[in-house]
Design an enzyme around this catalytic site. Sequence first.
Site, PDB file in Angstrom:
ATOM      1  CG  HIS A   1      -1.992   1.082   1.508  1.00  0.00           C
ATOM      2  ND1 HIS A   1      -3.258   1.048   1.309  1.00  0.00           N
ATOM      3  CD2 HIS A   1      -1.625   2.485   1.878  1.00  0.00           C
ATOM      4  CE1 HIS A   1      -3.567   2.405   1.340  1.00  0.00           C
ATOM      5  NE2 HIS A   1      -2.607   2.991   1.818  1.00  0.00           N
ATOM      6  CD  GLU A   2       1.658   3.519   3.774  1.00  0.00           C
ATOM      7  OE1 GLU A   2       1.906   4.286   3.061  1.00  0.00           O
ATOM      8  OE2 GLU A   2       1.009   3.449   4.693  1.00  0.00           O
TER       9      GLU A   2
END
Length: 270
Positions: free
Chosen positions: A59-60
């Site tokens: 996600h990051e």
Amino acid sequence: MTFATAQRRSRENRISPVFWVLLATLVTSGWAVATGFGSARFGVFLFVVAGWMVSLCLHEYAHARTALHGGDITVGAKGYLTLNPFAYAHAVLSFVLPVVFVILGGIGLPGGAVFIERHRIQGRLKHSLISAAGPLVNVALAAVCLVPIGAGWLDDPSLHVSWNGYEWPISPLSAALGFLGMLQLSAAVLNLLPVPGLDGYGVVEPWLSPKARRSVEPFAPYGMLAVFALLWQPQVNAWFFDVVDALMGVFGVDPGYAAIGHELFRFWQG
């Protein structure tokens, strides 16, 4: 490009050993759950926690990689492209708290702590895409978890879940993937809410007037807290999970898979 520059870029893009350990744990525990090796409940716990950690890293990474292509060339030097959760601006917010919330409450808490130098990025669409990239990864991972269940690829008549004194005609791996897929969907839904401090607001913020942005800015630190305070309300909580269950239905998966997976996940309750 000089040799020194090539070396620096290679180092900035080198996958962290921390991520490899998480991935190895995911694969090993998944194999154990799929084959019935060891304790099914503890195997599901390891599989879901490792899978959730891997998804947080991805996600990051999606935010950072999209920002790099959008114009922020500093993300590599900050370590955001190595998939190392400890390189994030707030490792506790992006990594520790989401795992704790999964363990305590079975809900996908949005992370979010890569620091993007927004002034380097030109164009409102690019800003929106950077914010949307993380939740879209959660949606993609939900599909990876849920499509095999909905298609019946994981059905194993020789390996069933034993829970509450009953034999359930699903495999432990299906239950684990159902729970992990539910976490991905819940994280995506929460993150896409247009609430200050969440990615959904980051998607719409570039299209707001400067006056509107200035008026909302003081509330940004409290947006996530307000969302979770609302989720503690039974009616709001029920509505939220109705939405998540409906999304699971889109993939042809009964929400019962996630419920049984959650029960297996809590191995410490007997």
